[in-house]
Design an enzyme around this catalytic site. Sequence first.
Site, PDB file in Angstrom:
ATOM      1  N   PHE A 129      34.879  34.327  47.526  1.00  0.00           N
ATOM      2  CA  PHE A 129      33.546  34.771  47.939  1.00  0.00           C
ATOM      3  C   PHE A 129      33.022  35.909  47.073  1.00  0.00           C
ATOM      4  CE2 PHE A 129      35.874  38.108  50.091  1.00  0.00           C
ATOM      5  CZ  PHE A 129      34.987  39.169  50.200  1.00  0.00           C
ATOM      6  N   LYS A 130      33.910  36.630  46.395  1.00  0.00           N
ATOM      7  CA  LYS A 130      33.470  37.745  45.562  1.00  0.00           C
ATOM      8  C   LYS A 130      32.519  37.289  44.447  1.00  0.00           C
ATOM      9  CE  LYS A 130      36.294  40.488  47.826  1.00  0.00           C
ATOM     10  NZ  LYS A 130      37.386  41.262  47.301  1.00  0.00           N
TER      11      LYS A 130
END
Length: 492
Positions: A129-130
């Site tokens: 998700f980063k």
Amino acid sequence: MQYVSTRAAPSPATSSNSQQFSDILLGGLAADGGLFLPAEYPQVTGAELDAWRKLSYAELAFEILRKFATDIPEADLRAITAKTYTPEVYRNARPDEDSSRITPLRVLEEGNGTRLLLQALSNGPTLAFKDMAMQLLGNLFEYALAKQKAELNIFGATSGDTGSAAEYAMRGKQGIRVFMLSPHEKMSAFQTAQMFSLQDPNIYNIAIEGVFDDAQDMVKAVSNDLAFKARHKIGTVNSINWARVVAQVVYYFRGYLEATTSNDQKVSFTVPSGNFGNICAGHIARMMGLPIDKLVAATNENDVLDEFFRTGVYRVRKSSETYHTSSPSMDISKASNFERFVYELVGRDGDRTRALFHKVETHGGFDLSGKPGSDGDEFKLVARYGFKSGKSTHEDRLDTIRDVADDYGIVIDTHTADGIKVAREHLERGVPMIVLETALAAKFNETILDALGEDAERPEGFENIEDLPQKFVVMKADVEAMKAYIAANTGL
């Protein structure tokens, strides 16, 4: 839009820390050691939410970011979001997902008035998700540096996913070097290989003998040396960087808009959380007026945040008390972004916030439970912000991975398993619960193999990543030695 430090004097309008978006983009901590927040949150109207239901992810990102980055020309900002959020960049969707939607929702459980959904956030270059924020940050950095004809030395710490997302976003970018700290031998084999196999000359990987919190403390120590920071042009990509947090606000809006059909409906989110950055973005979305009912923080055995949201006691752990778990990106015992929420909780009182976090450094925490001898009674106000929490263990992770694979044919990673386990404990009739995916399962194959007896599927291009040559150095958690290393490799 003006920004103030969480440790600024009570009157933001007269604070010397009051700055615009571009002023704080390339940095991390404020000069007083605090974190930046908007002087006031922009509000979203029902008419805007209705209009946003029709937008692409890139268009939605522009509409939200323009409320915060008011000093960047709108044409430039629109071009940056259009360049960032494309199906070509976010191409690692599962076979049954539409990659053009960037963060598609999938229904896991539905019945008896409850709905449990999973929001895919791991389709980017590093499968975590980063990437949702880091790809934007890389393009914003490149834009700002080109305008200033400047250089930037990014100094960050990672428990696993931030580092690779940052390095893949910044590799080869003109005028940028990345110095990334990680805890030595405490990431998964995939995470380690993803970072250390990069051979780009502007990427420096440093494995720190200790835990993530040791690395994070070093980033803060260097950032607080204002003379060194200025001389060596130090910036950060950790979630203490405001631009990274605000970029994450976008997918809360996207998740809400996909899960609902009208603005009188509410949703809840469960967020696997270690450093409080991801869920802090949800808090900001809620403060902007997004109809969020509950924000549920899911922790692993390192349950500092769960303890606070149950008791009002924020008690950081020492390195020796921090567990090395099978959801290692949450092996964090000092949540940097938590200060942003505490600042809200104490009425945006910068002096009080400073005093509380000074006590974290001197006494290991603070107590807002209101009990005799505590530091205050603000814990009673937590409910108005919608926060809840829960904890998951290794056995819980294994059970949840097996359940989701058996029932839905989906293989989830260990952190997402923590999220689903805790989300099930907070389901409510009539309120969809969205779990934010953390990463693709392939990044934590050791545990997937333990749970399912077979390897997780890998996207194309990652088949043999662990076999690639690795480039990194091992160092002790010594701030002065780290400064010398940075100076030697920047030539400044």
